[in-house]
Each structure stands twice: as C-alpha cells, then as structure tokens.
Design a protein around this motif. Structure first.
Motif, PDB file in Angstrom:
ATOM      1  N   THR A 159      34.737  47.151  48.105  1.00  0.00           N
ATOM      2  CA  THR A 159      35.642  45.731  47.658  1.00  0.00           C
ATOM      3  C   THR A 159      34.991  44.972  49.622  1.00  0.00           C
ATOM      4  N   SER A 233      37.541  41.741  44.545  1.00  0.00           N
ATOM      5  CA  SER A 233      36.507  41.545  45.774  1.00  0.00           C
ATOM      6  C   SER A 233      36.794  41.053  46.697  1.00  0.00           C
ATOM      7  N   GLY A 247      34.847  34.851  44.988  1.00  0.00           N
ATOM      8  CA  GLY A 247      35.313  36.218  45.846  1.00  0.00           C
ATOM      9  C   GLY A 247      33.775  37.018  45.213  1.00  0.00           C
ATOM     10  N   ARG A 248      33.064  37.554  45.858  1.00  0.00           N
ATOM     11  CA  ARG A 248      32.362  39.172  45.460  1.00  0.00           C
ATOM     12  C   ARG A 248      33.210  40.173  45.426  1.00  0.00           C
ATOM     13  N   ILE A 249      32.304  41.402  44.342  1.00  0.00           N
ATOM     14  CA  ILE A 249      32.593  42.467  43.616  1.00  0.00           C
ATOM     15  C   ILE A 249      31.085  43.112  44.164  1.00  0.00           C
ATOM     16  N   VAL A 262      32.093  36.008  42.146  1.00  0.00           N
ATOM     17  CA  VAL A 262      33.334  35.920  41.489  1.00  0.00           C
ATOM     18  C   VAL A 262      33.617  34.643  42.021  1.00  0.00           C
TER      19      VAL A 262
END
Length: 559
Positions: A159, A233, A247-249, A262
């Motif tokens: 993350t 995230s 967000g981003r995972i 996300v």
C-alpha cells in the motif's frame, strides 16, 4: 519517531520537562527529515520514560513499564509479528474480551483508529516508552523477515510506500477481505462492488461485463470491511465517512502484480466501495488478443506506423478503449521512440514510457500537461481523453507538427468522431488535415471454449443480423452451454468488435465541405468500412461469440 513532534515538544515544555529555549535550539539544529524529539533527548536531561508519562497523561491512559509486567504465556500470538512491528505495539494482556496493547505514541490517531479493524478485537491502550517497546519487539519477535505474505493465500499486499500484512489466520475480517480480493482475481472479475443494504452487505463481481451476486454478509461487518480496505489503500481516511474518497491497492499474487483502483461513496445505508481490478497482464496483449481479424489488424498496424496525425478510439465507458490504447503503445514502444502519455488517472505503469497524471486541483489539466509534454520533444503522445476545445486544438496542432497522437472520444460510432470534434470547437479543415483514422469498438463475451456446442441462430437473430442461408453455408455457429470453467454461464472472457474509419483524400474533402455524420457514415460504408455489427457477425460465423450477444451489444448499429 512520533507522529506530531511539535505538539509533543509543547506538551513537554508545558510540563516543565524542557524549556522553550531548549526546544528552539533543537529546532535550529534539525534539517530534512530529522527528529525534533531525538535532538531534544540528545541535548537535555529528558528521558524517554518522561515523554511516555507526559503522553499518557495527555491521552488519559495508563503508563506502564514493560520490564515490570509478567506477560501471559502465548500473549505474543494475540497479534501477528508484522502488525506489532508496523504499529510499534506490544500485547500486554488478553482477558478474552479486550486485548490490552502498549503504544509509544497515543497521539498517532490515524494509525491507532485503524488498529481495532486490523486486529479484529476490542482494544485497551496503555503507554510505554519508545525504547521500552523497541526492546520488547526485538525480544518477542526474533524473525527479521517481514510477514507481508499470507501463508494461506500467497498474497503480498503493498500500500503506497509501506507494506500491510494480511495477518495470516489472526483476524476474520482480514481473511474475509483477502478471500474476496483473491477470488475476484481468480475469476478474472473487472470490478468488485461492496454495497450496503438495509440489513446486510451485498458483494458483487463484474464478470465479463455482467454484475454477478457472489455473497451476502451481516451488516455489522461493513465498518470493519471498509476500514480494512481503506487501510490497505494507504491514502484513504478511515475517519472520513461523509465524502467520496479514492485510493489504490497493490496486490502481488504469485508472480502477478495487480492494482485495484478503490472508490468509496456514502449512501443511505453506509459507505459503498467499488474496486476496479487493473490486471497488468493486459499490458502485453497484442492486437489479435484484442479481437482483431488479420485484415483489420493489417490496416490498423499501418496506421500505427504513421509518423504523424491523430488516431482516435471511440466508444462508451467500459468498451475497452484504454486497453486498446495501451496495446497500441505496446506495439510501437521501441528504444528509438520517445512516448509520453497524459492520463486521468494513470491506470497502468508502462516500462520505457513517460506517464503524466492529471491533477485538476493544482492546475495540471489535460491541456496544461499536453503543452508541457510538447516541450519534451516526444515522437508519440497518448492523451487519455479529449474533453474540451483547448485539449483538442493542442492535440490537433501537435499532430500537424510531426507528432503521432493517440486519444479517445465518447461517440457511438467511428464517423461521429468528426462531428464530436467539430462540436467541441475544432475547425473542419484542421480535423481533415490531422485525423488519420477512427476506431470504434465494443466488447462482446466470448463463448467458453470448454463447453460451447454447435448451434443454430434463431429466426429473430437471423433477421436482426441480416443473414441468409447463403452466408450460413460455411459458418461455424456455436452457442453457450455452461460448465464449471465458466461458472455455468457459457461465456468466458471478452473480445472487441471494431469499426475502422479511414480518413483518405476523398473523406478529407467530405469533411472540409461539412457533411453530416450520417453522410460520412454512408460514404465510408460505400468505400468498404465494416460496421460494428458486421464485424460482430464475422465473429459469430467463426464460432467465437453468440448471435444474441452481438445483437444485444450493437443495438444502436441496427441500421
């Protein structure tokens, strides 16, 4: 060392443990990312235990000395090694209901707020000295190996710049979330939807373009599930539940790297989460894998080899435009070419390509990024989407000054891209001079190769597709059946159907004279352009998809 060192320094000053001059002198000496508190410790008589006592009093929690505690046998198994090290906490007592943890920084609210969701327990916090916790972490956990890989799933979760463990078998919520993500990837889902209903939480996957209900969970699990995904995230606030967040995972499954984009949105029954799975294996797709037949592929590759001009890909949201653009860049990405992209957001990181992300809030719009890109002397430019006159005109001018430009537009068919550019504000003579070709596309589901069976088109499908007996003589018509491999649906994976509109001298003249999209489309078909439905028919006759799938996907093409 601590989350808010300036505030801690003020607390220490108010408590009479350090003077204002000592704090000021320490501030003068620090630079870059150095620790203010460490400088104060080094230059005064302050002790770490005094800091911990001050923080405990401020947070209204107990202060403990870990060296004086008789730890329960097996207490270290209450949380994983990775969680203990990441959050710098020591399990102190477990009464079966509440787990007591010692922390060194009770002011680190963001991390501590996430701990109950990460661990899956009701927690009681006490405060211990930073050095005391560090010593006990070394004593309790001898392994220096980061527990970022779940033994159960083989999944590594990254993350942002830090790593969050999957907790092995410790927390049911964490296992549930990991199982949800792993299963979605295994089934090749494109999206995961976690939706709060009145009394439950519904989980759906988008499989081959269709939303499929996969599970239902008790409503009480929703806050913990949402919190866990936000923690993963690395950039979404657990405390903020009233505003949308993005967000981003990053996931590593074996040797595969997968990104999830996300999005959280508050709804009337709680926060709803949607995750778009960005499978990096799509980056290596060639044109045949996208669904091109050899004749269209040859023509399209000729367009990719042009030294300048604009090549547009059109279609509605979710029609695979971005994947096609990435495949184009993959085909032409060579060491002797400088390629720059401007995207909103950057979905995939491409090796050897300079990628710029749009950030509208600071003025980095498509147009601003594009102007800056042109000063970098690129050969090839990819613009995520042409949305306004400014971006369109800069792209047109770039193509007329020796650059090959790729971009997308939202239009139903290929010839309509000309009218769309004119509506935005581009002069017809510029459109005629710059545009080299337009590719319209849709996605249709592919028949499962394991269970598909010979079939016949219904009379309604024959009529909709304008097919007669003469065209059926050499056809290989198949239909969906359903098996374990395709989850009983009869389809597995998707492919493109395409409409390729070439701008030659005659078409340029037609654009200059201001012909409508309908007139352009009619003339393009006379010149040999194959429509979306006609390309779909070819794939039905080749046994790749079903007649019903093409009829449904190309309803707007039924002319």
């Amino acid at each position: 060392m601590f989350s808010n060192e300036d505030y801690i320094a003020e607390l220490l000053n108010e408590a009479g443990l350090v003077s204002a001059d000592e704090v000021a002198m320490a501030r003068e000496k620090i630079s870059g990312g150095e620790s203010l508190i460490e400088h104060i410790l080094a230059t005064t008589d302050l002790t770490q235990e005094q800091i911990a006592q001050t923080l405990a009093a401020n947070a209204a929690i107990a202060f403990v000395r870990l060296s004086e505690i008789n730890f329960q046998p097996g207490i270290t198994e209450a949380i994983s090694e990775e969680t203990a090290k990441r959050y710098r906490v020591i399990p102190v007592q477990d009464d079966g209901v509440t787990l007591t943890l010692a922390v060194s920084d009770p002011l680190d609210f963001e991390s501590l707020d996430s701990l109950p969701h990460v661990i899956g327990r009701e927690l009681n916090l006490v405060c211990a000295a930073y050095q005391d916790i560090r010593d006990h972490l070394r004593q309790f956990y001898q392994s220096q190996e980061s527990a970022t890989t779940s033994e159960a799933d083989g999944m590594q979760i990254t993350t942002g710049d830090s790593e969050a463990g999957t907790e092995g078998g410790d927390a049911p919520i964490i296992r549930l979330v990991i199982q949800l993500l792993t299963e979605a990837f295994r089934l090749r889902a494109s999206d995961i939807h976690i939706e709060p209903l009145e009394t439950s939480v519904r989980v759906r996957y988008r499989l081959d373009g269709k939303l499929v209900h996969v599970d239902t969970h008790p409503k009480k699990l929703l806050p913990a599930m949402i919190a866990r995904l936000k923690v993963m995230s690395g950039s979404m606030s657990i405390a903020e539940k009233r505003l949308p967040q993005d967000g981003r995972i990053q996931l590593k499954l074996g040797d595969k790297q997968v990104d999830l984009r996300v999005s959280s949105v508050p709804s009337n029954h709680g926060e709803s989460i949607v995750m778009r799975i960005l499978d990096k294996s799509a980056l290596v797709l060639g044109l045949p894998e996208l669904g091109f037949f050899s004749d269209d592929q040859t023509t399209f590759e000729q367009l990719l080899g042009l030294p300048d001009g604009i090549l547009l890909v059109t279609g509605p949201t979710g029609s695979g435009k971005t994947t096609t653009l990435y495949a184009c860049l993959n085909v032409i990405n060579r060491p002797d070419k400088k390629i720059i992209t401007v995207e909103d957001p950057v979905e995939y990181e491409l090796s050897g390509i300079n990628q710029v992300m749009v950030k509208t809030d600071i003025g980095m719009t498509f147009a601003a990024a594009l102007r800056a890109m042109l000063r970098q002397a690129p050969n090839i430019i990819m613009i995520g989407e042409i949305r306004d006159a400014e971006t369109a005109n800069i792209a047109i001018n770039a193509s007329l000054t020796g650059h090959l430009v790729f971009s997308t537009l939202h239009t139903n068919d290929a010839p309509s891209a000309v009218a769309r550019l004119a509506d935005i504000g581009v002069k017809p003579f510029l459109i005629a001079s710059a545009v080299r070709g337009v590719l319209a596309q849709r996605l249709v589901r592919k028949l499962c190769p394991v269970c598909k069976a010979p079939s016949e088109l219904t009379e309604k499908e024959m009529r909709a597709l304008s097919l007669d007996a003469s065209r059926m003589a050499d056809a290989s018509i198949y239909g969906p059946v359903g098996c374990e491999k395709c989850r009983g649906g009869g389809f597995k994976g998707r492919m493109g159907i395409f409409e390729l509109f070439l701008v030659d001298d005659e078409v340029r003249q037609m654009i200059n004279t201001g012909l409508t999209s309908t007139q352009l489309r009619r003339r393009a078909r006379e010149l040999g352009m194959r429509t979306l439905r006609e390309d779909g028919i070819r794939k039905v006759l080749a046994g790749l998809t079903s007649g019903g799938e093409v009829v449904h996907t190309t309803m707007s093409d039924a002319d």
